[in-house]
Design an enzyme around this catalytic site. Sequence first.
Site, short mmCIF file in Angstrom:
data_model
loop_
_atom_site.label_atom_id
_atom_site.label_comp_id
_atom_site.label_asym_id
_atom_site.label_seq_id
_atom_site.Cartn_x
_atom_site.Cartn_y
_atom_site.Cartn_z
NE ARG A 52 -2.67 -1.53 3.19
CZ ARG A 52 -2.47 -2.81 3.51
NH1 ARG A 52 -2.79 -3.76 2.66
NH2 ARG A 52 -1.98 -3.13 4.68
CD GLU B 188 -0.12 -10.23 16.30
OE1 GLU B 188 -0.49 -9.89 15.16
OE2 GLU B 188 -0.89 -10.42 17.26
P1 AMP Z 1 4.12 -2.90 11.64
O1 AMP Z 1 5.39 -3.52 11.14
O2 AMP Z 1 3.53 -3.65 12.79
O3 AMP Z 1 4.28 -1.41 11.93
O4 AMP Z 1 3.03 -3.05 10.50
C1 AMP Z 1 3.02 -2.19 9.42
C2 AMP Z 1 2.64 -2.88 8.14
O5 AMP Z 1 1.54 -3.77 8.30
C3 AMP Z 1 2.21 -1.86 7.12
O6 AMP Z 1 2.75 -2.22 5.86
C4 AMP Z 1 0.70 -1.89 7.12
O7 AMP Z 1 0.20 -1.81 5.80
C5 AMP Z 1 0.35 -3.23 7.75
N1 AMP Z 1 -0.62 -3.10 8.87
C6 AMP Z 1 -0.35 -3.34 10.17
N2 AMP Z 1 -1.45 -3.20 10.92
C7 AMP Z 1 -2.43 -2.84 10.08
C8 AMP Z 1 -3.83 -2.55 10.25
N3 AMP Z 1 -4.42 -2.58 11.45
N4 AMP Z 1 -4.55 -2.23 9.17
C9 AMP Z 1 -3.96 -2.19 7.94
N5 AMP Z 1 -2.67 -2.47 7.71
C10 AMP Z 1 -1.91 -2.80 8.76
#
Ligand code: AMP
Length: 170
Positions: A59, A96
């Site tokens: 995205r 996760e």
């Molecule tokens: P993080 O590494 O946990 O910061 O996750 C970020 C990545 O996961 C990004 O590329 C987001 O597009 C996706 N992502 C994580 N959580 C969400 C969410 N609640 N809704 C949509 N995309 C998410």
Amino acid sequence: MKINDYIRDIPDFPKPGIVFKDITPLLADSKALVYCADRLTSFCPKDIKIDKVIGIESRGFIIGPMIAERLQAGFVPVRKKGKLPYRVKSVKYSLEYGEDTLEIHVDAIKPGEHILIHDDVLATGGTAKAVCDLVQQLGGVVVQCNFIMQLEFLNGNDKLDVPVASLVDY
Ligand code: AMP
């Protein structure tokens, strides 16, 4: 313009307990889309010339190039393992559950270039931190990480030692 109105919560997607932040209503509205790209561009420091905008698969590939065009910068995709055709640098990062790998072309960034990293959501910060590490390995300088939204309760910001900007905080 209230960008929150164009972000849709999808409970239990892609798995139970996750509230997915769906940006497709924002993308489908021409005024919201342009506003989003304009505002995120306006958050960039004015005194530093950004050489490249990195978009994170997938995205980050939508608004990232719109920001790059506004900054008269190049666009660089960071992709999941095995998608880029040329020689790559890779970084493993924690999800996760388990690990994943992100890749960038070895010649995508030149030493000393100023880099803006863009993605739709900052959640735990693991993804953006991994991309910061890739940029550093290639000798680039991350000027800012910018996101449409931050899920502040996950404290992703704490993992990043560069300035962070976002349009909406949850
Ligand atoms: P993080 O590494 O946990 O910061 O996750 C970020 C990545 O996961 C990004 O590329 C987001 O597009 C996706 N992502 C994580 N959580 C969400 C969410 N609640 N809704 C949509 N995309 C998410």
